[in-house]
Design a protein around this motif. Structure first.
Motif: not given
Length: 286
Positions: A80-92, A116-127
């Motif tokens: 579920g990580a996006v690029a912002d989570d590298f510096e800002g942390g992530q909520t799981t 990058g996959g989550n940043d552009i919504g690849l899985v959602g697009a595939a579904l």
């Protein structure tokens, strides 16, 4: 013979020393950053100390670390990580996890990242491309996402370039002596798809894979521009896509056939990807 003995011992000593030097690990401190494509959600065994990240202890970063024989390995990949989570942390779903950048140190000498996959919504697009009935019953996701002459996924991918470049700069700033390796996304589906084995129309399958390829091209360009190495796993994963026989698949389809998340690498894929990355790295650390 007595005169030869010291010579032979000296030769053996030199050989042993040379063998030890050549066997020295290329890297000593490896940090893996990234999203679920690297983390390996659901693949046994999951990291019980960080269950919120759905991170497997047999993902490709773990395979790579074992192959390289690194002394210190920190895997902070998180589903579920996006690029912002590298510096800002992530909520799981089990709470907050620290910024992935926190794992980097000035002594880190190898960093891998997939993001990058989550940043552009690849899985959602595939579904959104799933069609349970063949054409013309239903709606093409390619038609929907390119309506009006604008390719929505292409726009998101192109807009991600600067953010991804900033991620690479952030890695270099925190681990200035590290080899930084960008690992792309694979060949998830073959040309024309395999309807109805995977319920994606042929043209929609081609559209999705073309979008993945576009994202990989962005990674290659940004890696070259920001002092990183790009490892393209799309070529070695050809023939191991979601249409392949179950015994050859590196990626699971919409209905998994092994214990792994849909539309993600399985354990076979993690092993293959890890081995390919290891072979793609230089013979000695730079």
């Amino acid at each position: 013979m007595r005169r030869l003995l010291p010579v032979l011992l000296a030769a053996l000593s030199i050989t042993a020393t040379t063998g030890t030097a050549s066997a020295a690990p290329r890297y000593t401190e490896y940090v893996a950053l990234g999203d679920s494509a690297a983390a390996g959600p659901l693949i046994p065994n999951q990291d019980v100390l960080h269950l919120g990240c759905l991170r497997s202890t047999r993902n490709w970063p773990s395979v790579l670390a074992s192959t390289l024989g690194v002394a210190e390995f920190r895997d902070v990949t998180c589903s579920g990580a996006v690029a912002d989570d590298f510096e800002g942390g992530q909520t799981t779903f089990l709470g907050a996890v620290p910024p992935q950048f926190d794992a980097l140190t000035p002594t880190t000498d190898l960093v891998t990242l997939t993001i990058g996959g989550n940043d552009i919504g690849l899985v959602g697009a595939a579904l959104g491309c799933v069609n349970l009935l063949p054409e013309p019953v239903g709606l093409s996701c390619e038609d929907r996402l390119t309506a009006g002459g604008t390719d929505q996924l292409a726009v998101k991918i192109d807009a991600f370039a600067d953010e991804f470049g900033a991620v690479l700069d952030g890695v270099h700033a925190r681990a200035p002596r590290a080899d930084v390796v960008v690992v792309g996304y694979g060949t998830y589906i073959r040309p024309g798809g395999c309807y109805p084995v995977q319920p994606l129309w042929g043209r929609d399958s081609d559209y999705l894979q073309a979008s993945i390829d576009r994202l990989n091209a962005l990674f290659a360009d940004q890696a070259a521009a920001h002092g990183a190495r790009f490892v393209d796993i799309a070529p070695p994963s050809v023939g191991h896509d979601v249409c392949a026989p179950v015994s050859r698949r590196w990626f699971e389809g919409l209905v998994p056939t092994t214990v792994a998340a849909p539309l993600h690498p399985n354990q076979r894929g993690m092993a293959g990807i890890g081995a390919y990355i290891a072979d793609s790295l230089p013979a000695s650390a730079s």
